[in-house]
Motif scaffolding. Sequence first.
Motif, PDB file in Angstrom:
ATOM      1  N   TYR A  66      38.184  43.818  38.154  1.00  0.00           N
ATOM      2  CA  TYR A  66      38.058  44.126  39.581  1.00  0.00           C
ATOM      3  C   TYR A  66      39.084  45.196  39.934  1.00  0.00           C
ATOM      4  O   TYR A  66      40.107  45.371  39.253  1.00  0.00           O
TER       5      TYR A  66
ATOM      6  N   PHE B  95      35.673  37.225  45.313  1.00  0.00           N
ATOM      7  CA  PHE B  95      35.414  37.477  43.895  1.00  0.00           C
ATOM      8  C   PHE B  95      36.130  36.447  43.023  1.00  0.00           C
ATOM      9  O   PHE B  95      35.534  35.889  42.090  1.00  0.00           O
TER      10      PHE B  95
ATOM     11  N   VAL C 102      42.896  42.292  37.587  1.00  0.00           N
ATOM     12  CA  VAL C 102      42.612  43.117  38.764  1.00  0.00           C
ATOM     13  C   VAL C 102      43.634  44.243  38.813  1.00  0.00           C
ATOM     14  O   VAL C 102      44.840  43.998  38.735  1.00  0.00           O
TER      15      VAL C 102
END
Length: 297
Positions: free
Chosen positions: A102, A120, A81
């Motif tokens: 992400y 998520f 991420v």
Amino acid sequence: MPQAIAILCIDDDPLFLNAFKARLEKETDLAVTSASNAAEALDLLNRQYFDVIISDYIMPEMDGLTLLKEIRERGGQSIFVVATGKRLAHIAKDALNTGADYYLQKGTDIANEVSQLLDFVRTRVPQKNAEDELVAWGRFYNSIVDNGPELICRIKPDGALSFVNEPCVHLFKKPYQQLVQENFFAYVPDSERPEILTCLQALSPQKPDCLLLHNVLAGDDRRVLLEWGYHGFFSAQGVVQEYQLTGRDAGSLIRIGRPDVGTKQELPSAATRIWITQPHRTAGSSRRKRERSKRSY
């Protein structure tokens, strides 16, 4: 209790890093570790696996995207991420194109962003673990099936091949796609085929296995004597759907002891070993000659 999701947070801003780590630690299913720069993060990754890595985009010495590339080059497959306070569309695009999973936008709406991130993570981590397990099992299965010494194939009740492993491809000297369009019994000598079919017809859900010693015709026209294990797969109604065959070199078998004359020596399994072809004879084998057909060991 499910294992906690291991998360590594990386940010050179200590105020944000501490606050972000404290927020994540409120979630009982997360185990959170922090690092203040990429070098510290890489050192941690050398010693520990993390399910998720959350890295700031702009950091001194090595930024988040360079860190992501380094981790991927080392074989790391953790969910990655990228977090940044800059609202620039190209950053999110660059992050995802580099392989990030992400994008987290820092700012006044960070509470909502974190909530979406947690959704998520909780969805994607189990999915990825299942995918990784499937890939690992596939590699293990292929290492056994394709690289092992045994011939393994599957046939329909009429003998049509539906699967062959790499040793079968080498034996029959034909590509996989061609073999799975052919019939296994076409590679069995005509004189041996009827008795094999008789043995297969005798299989049942209660006794789905038999061991048969018979020849097959190799791709170079040689007759190859192999011990074949046949296993039948049956429907709930007891109708055979498919057979799995496992062939191995009978010459590598070592027989221990000899059966008494006039008696049968039972195998320690439910399978029955049957000579389909004439076994090798030595002096004094007149009795075996008379019992050439269907001799059980």
